[in-house]
Design a protein around this motif. Sequence first.
Motif, PDB file in Angstrom:
ATOM      1  N   MET A 163      -9.861  15.407   4.497  1.00 24.89           N
ATOM      2  CA  MET A 163      -8.459  15.080   4.950  1.00 24.89           C
ATOM      3  C   MET A 163      -8.923  14.096   5.322  1.00 24.89           C
ATOM      4  SD  MET A 163      -7.551  17.453   7.052  1.00 24.89           S
ATOM      5  CE  MET A 163      -6.964  18.316   7.845  1.00 24.89           C
ATOM      6  N   ASP A 164      -9.087  12.972   5.111  1.00 25.42           N
ATOM      7  CA  ASP A 164      -9.435  11.491   5.709  1.00 25.42           C
ATOM      8  C   ASP A 164      -8.112  11.470   4.684  1.00 25.42           C
ATOM      9  OD1 ASP A 164      -9.352   9.247   6.940  1.00 25.42           O
ATOM     10  OD2 ASP A 164     -10.499   8.365   5.924  1.00 25.42           O
ATOM     11  N   TYR A 165      -8.193  11.347   3.498  1.00 28.50           N
ATOM     12  CA  TYR A 165      -6.984  10.512   2.908  1.00 28.50           C
ATOM     13  C   TYR A 165      -5.598  11.314   3.373  1.00 28.50           C
ATOM     14  CZ  TYR A 165      -4.366   9.420  -0.886  1.00 28.50           C
ATOM     15  OH  TYR A 165      -3.451   8.961  -2.859  1.00 28.50           O
ATOM     16  N   HIS A 166      -5.887  12.774   3.251  1.00 25.97           N
ATOM     17  CA  HIS A 166      -4.922  13.277   3.082  1.00 25.97           C
ATOM     18  C   HIS A 166      -3.935  13.244   4.846  1.00 25.97           C
ATOM     19  CE1 HIS A 166      -4.279  16.207  -0.441  1.00 25.97           C
ATOM     20  NE2 HIS A 166      -5.474  16.067  -0.743  1.00 25.97           N
ATOM     21  N   GLY A 167      -4.896  13.350   5.298  1.00 25.88           N
ATOM     22  CA  GLY A 167      -4.252  12.624   7.339  1.00 25.88           C
ATOM     23  C   GLY A 167      -3.570  11.475   6.670  1.00 25.88           C
ATOM     24  N   LYS A 168      -4.055  10.771   6.523  1.00 30.00           N
ATOM     25  CA  LYS A 168      -3.380   9.279   6.693  1.00 30.00           C
ATOM     26  C   LYS A 168      -2.290   9.623   6.270  1.00 30.00           C
ATOM     27  CE  LYS A 168      -7.346   6.334   7.304  1.00 30.00           C
ATOM     28  NZ  LYS A 168      -8.883   5.700   6.958  1.00 30.00           N
ATOM     29  N   THR A 169      -2.172  10.276   4.106  1.00 26.53           N
ATOM     30  CA  THR A 169      -0.827  10.133   3.834  1.00 26.53           C
ATOM     31  C   THR A 169      -0.150  10.836   4.852  1.00 26.53           C
ATOM     32  OG1 THR A 169      -2.236  10.540   2.476  1.00 26.53           O
ATOM     33  CG2 THR A 169      -0.169  10.876   1.766  1.00 26.53           C
ATOM     34  N   ILE A 170      -0.462  11.593   5.644  1.00 27.59           N
ATOM     35  CA  ILE A 170       0.573  12.180   6.551  1.00 27.59           C
ATOM     36  C   ILE A 170       0.935  11.847   7.666  1.00 27.59           C
ATOM     37  CG2 ILE A 170       0.784  14.696   8.044  1.00 27.59           C
ATOM     38  CD1 ILE A 170      -0.881  15.881   6.308  1.00 27.59           C
ATOM     39  N   ILE A 171      -0.231  11.181   8.655  1.00 30.72           N
ATOM     40  CA  ILE A 171       0.396   9.874   9.356  1.00 30.72           C
ATOM     41  C   ILE A 171       1.553   8.740   8.971  1.00 30.72           C
ATOM     42  CG2 ILE A 171      -0.260   8.163  10.488  1.00 30.72           C
ATOM     43  CD1 ILE A 171      -1.302  11.212  11.417  1.00 30.72           C
ATOM     44  N   ASN A 172       0.991   8.019   7.639  1.00 29.15           N
ATOM     45  CA  ASN A 172       1.625   6.988   7.025  1.00 29.15           C
ATOM     46  C   ASN A 172       3.352   7.815   6.343  1.00 29.15           C
ATOM     47  OD1 ASN A 172      -0.447   5.366   7.175  1.00 29.15           O
ATOM     48  ND2 ASN A 172      -0.891   5.460   5.047  1.00 29.15           N
ATOM     49  N   PHE A 173       3.799   9.403   5.976  1.00 31.01           N
ATOM     50  CA  PHE A 173       4.549   9.696   6.000  1.00 31.01           C
ATOM     51  C   PHE A 173       5.630   9.218   7.269  1.00 31.01           C
ATOM     52  CE2 PHE A 173       7.445  13.668   4.839  1.00 31.01           C
ATOM     53  CZ  PHE A 173       8.710  12.380   3.755  1.00 31.01           C
ATOM     54  N   GLN A 174       5.295  10.402   8.276  1.00 25.41           N
ATOM     55  CA  GLN A 174       5.914  10.802   9.468  1.00 25.41           C
ATOM     56  C   GLN A 174       6.882   8.787   9.868  1.00 25.41           C
ATOM     57  OE1 GLN A 174       7.233  13.100  10.301  1.00 25.41           O
ATOM     58  NE2 GLN A 174       6.149  14.089   8.788  1.00 25.41           N
ATOM     59  N   ILE A 175       5.195   7.629   9.824  1.00 28.83           N
ATOM     60  CA  ILE A 175       6.072   6.774  10.838  1.00 28.83           C
ATOM     61  C   ILE A 175       7.275   6.807   9.793  1.00 28.83           C
ATOM     62  CG2 ILE A 175       5.137   4.763  11.240  1.00 28.83           C
ATOM     63  CD1 ILE A 175       2.203   5.749  11.766  1.00 28.83           C
ATOM     64  N   ARG A 192      -0.433  21.051  -3.645  1.00 30.06           N
ATOM     65  CA  ARG A 192      -0.455  19.643  -4.007  1.00 30.06           C
ATOM     66  C   ARG A 192      -2.072  20.328  -4.233  1.00 30.06           C
ATOM     67  NH1 ARG A 192       1.477  16.068  -8.024  1.00 30.06           N
ATOM     68  NH2 ARG A 192      -0.074  14.471  -7.560  1.00 30.06           N
ATOM     69  N   ALA A 193      -1.685  19.888  -2.449  1.00 27.56           N
ATOM     70  CA  ALA A 193      -3.369  20.198  -1.623  1.00 27.56           C
ATOM     71  C   ALA A 193      -4.834  21.407  -1.716  1.00 27.56           C
ATOM     72  CB  ALA A 193      -3.043  20.037  -0.179  1.00 27.56           C
ATOM     73  N   THR A 194      -3.586  22.548  -2.001  1.00 26.01           N
ATOM     74  CA  THR A 194      -3.816  23.208  -2.969  1.00 26.01           C
ATOM     75  C   THR A 194      -4.551  23.475  -3.704  1.00 26.01           C
ATOM     76  OG1 THR A 194      -2.336  24.942  -1.226  1.00 26.01           O
ATOM     77  CG2 THR A 194      -3.994  26.381  -2.335  1.00 26.01           C
ATOM     78  N   ASN A 195      -3.972  22.889  -4.471  1.00 21.12           N
ATOM     79  CA  ASN A 195      -4.816  22.845  -5.870  1.00 21.12           C
ATOM     80  C   ASN A 195      -5.427  21.891  -5.784  1.00 21.12           C
ATOM     81  OD1 ASN A 195      -2.888  24.879  -6.859  1.00 21.12           O
ATOM     82  ND2 ASN A 195      -1.360  23.549  -7.086  1.00 21.12           N
ATOM     83  N   GLY A 196      -5.987  20.895  -5.099  1.00 20.85           N
ATOM     84  CA  GLY A 196      -6.862  19.901  -4.757  1.00 20.85           C
ATOM     85  C   GLY A 196      -6.582  18.444  -5.761  1.00 20.85           C
ATOM     86  N   GLU A 197      -5.264  18.032  -4.988  1.00 17.13           N
ATOM     87  CA  GLU A 197      -4.752  17.231  -6.185  1.00 17.13           C
ATOM     88  C   GLU A 197      -4.217  16.310  -4.993  1.00 17.13           C
ATOM     89  OE1 GLU A 197      -0.609  18.230  -8.094  1.00 17.13           O
ATOM     90  OE2 GLU A 197      -1.807  19.733  -9.433  1.00 17.13           O
ATOM     91  N   ASP A 198      -3.926  14.928  -5.179  1.00 13.15           N
ATOM     92  CA  ASP A 198      -3.464  14.484  -4.571  1.00 13.15           C
ATOM     93  C   ASP A 198      -2.463  13.991  -3.815  1.00 13.15           C
ATOM     94  OD1 ASP A 198      -5.802  12.857  -4.402  1.00 13.15           O
ATOM     95  OD2 ASP A 198      -5.287  11.410  -5.904  1.00 13.15           O
ATOM     96  N   PRO A 199      -1.770  14.227  -2.971  1.00 10.50           N
ATOM     97  CA  PRO A 199       0.058  14.152  -2.561  1.00 10.50           C
ATOM     98  C   PRO A 199       1.010  13.218  -2.856  1.00 10.50           C
ATOM     99  CG  PRO A 199      -1.492  13.448  -1.007  1.00 10.50           C
ATOM    100  CD  PRO A 199      -3.014  13.526  -2.109  1.00 10.50           C
ATOM    101  N   LEU A 200       2.046  13.565  -3.315  1.00 16.62           N
ATOM    102  CA  LEU A 200       2.980  12.425  -4.054  1.00 16.62           C
ATOM    103  C   LEU A 200       3.284  11.514  -2.537  1.00 16.62           C
ATOM    104  CD1 LEU A 200       5.052  14.763  -5.552  1.00 16.62           C
ATOM    105  CD2 LEU A 200       3.339  13.682  -6.490  1.00 16.62           C
ATOM    106  N   LEU A 201       3.559  10.928  -2.702  1.00 15.58           N
ATOM    107  CA  LEU A 201       4.004   8.913  -1.727  1.00 15.58           C
ATOM    108  C   LEU A 201       5.042   8.498  -1.458  1.00 15.58           C
ATOM    109  CD1 LEU A 201       0.447   7.325  -1.401  1.00 15.58           C
ATOM    110  CD2 LEU A 201       1.054   9.285  -0.933  1.00 15.58           C
TER     111      LEU A 201
END
Length: 121
Positions: free
Chosen positions: A51-63, A103-112
Amino acid sequence: MEVINHTAKKKDTNLLMVTHLLQLATVFTGFGGLIAPLIVWATKKDDIQGMDYHGKTIINFQISIILLALVSIPLIFALGLGILMLIVIGVVSVVLPIINALRATNGEDPLLWLTFEFLKY
């Protein structure tokens, strides 16, 4: 005697998926795509594995999306490049959360794509 590890993070790919899909709230509310995942990330980052990695990715993407949209506004007057940029930003801001949820459902890292690093991973 059995030792119980209370600090172990549990794996919850469904919550990771929902957190990515919460970004789509931007389509309906404007900034909801930033606020809703931010709340989930802040409350669950220590409990859910990844969650920490995915959450930071989401926040970075939205900003990043917000800043790119703001930059594109003055570019509207420069041969209409801002309009093209806003269309691309709109498509990416809808498609990428769906792809990353899968990708999160499959356990993969998100695209950036179109993501600047404001929060360190």
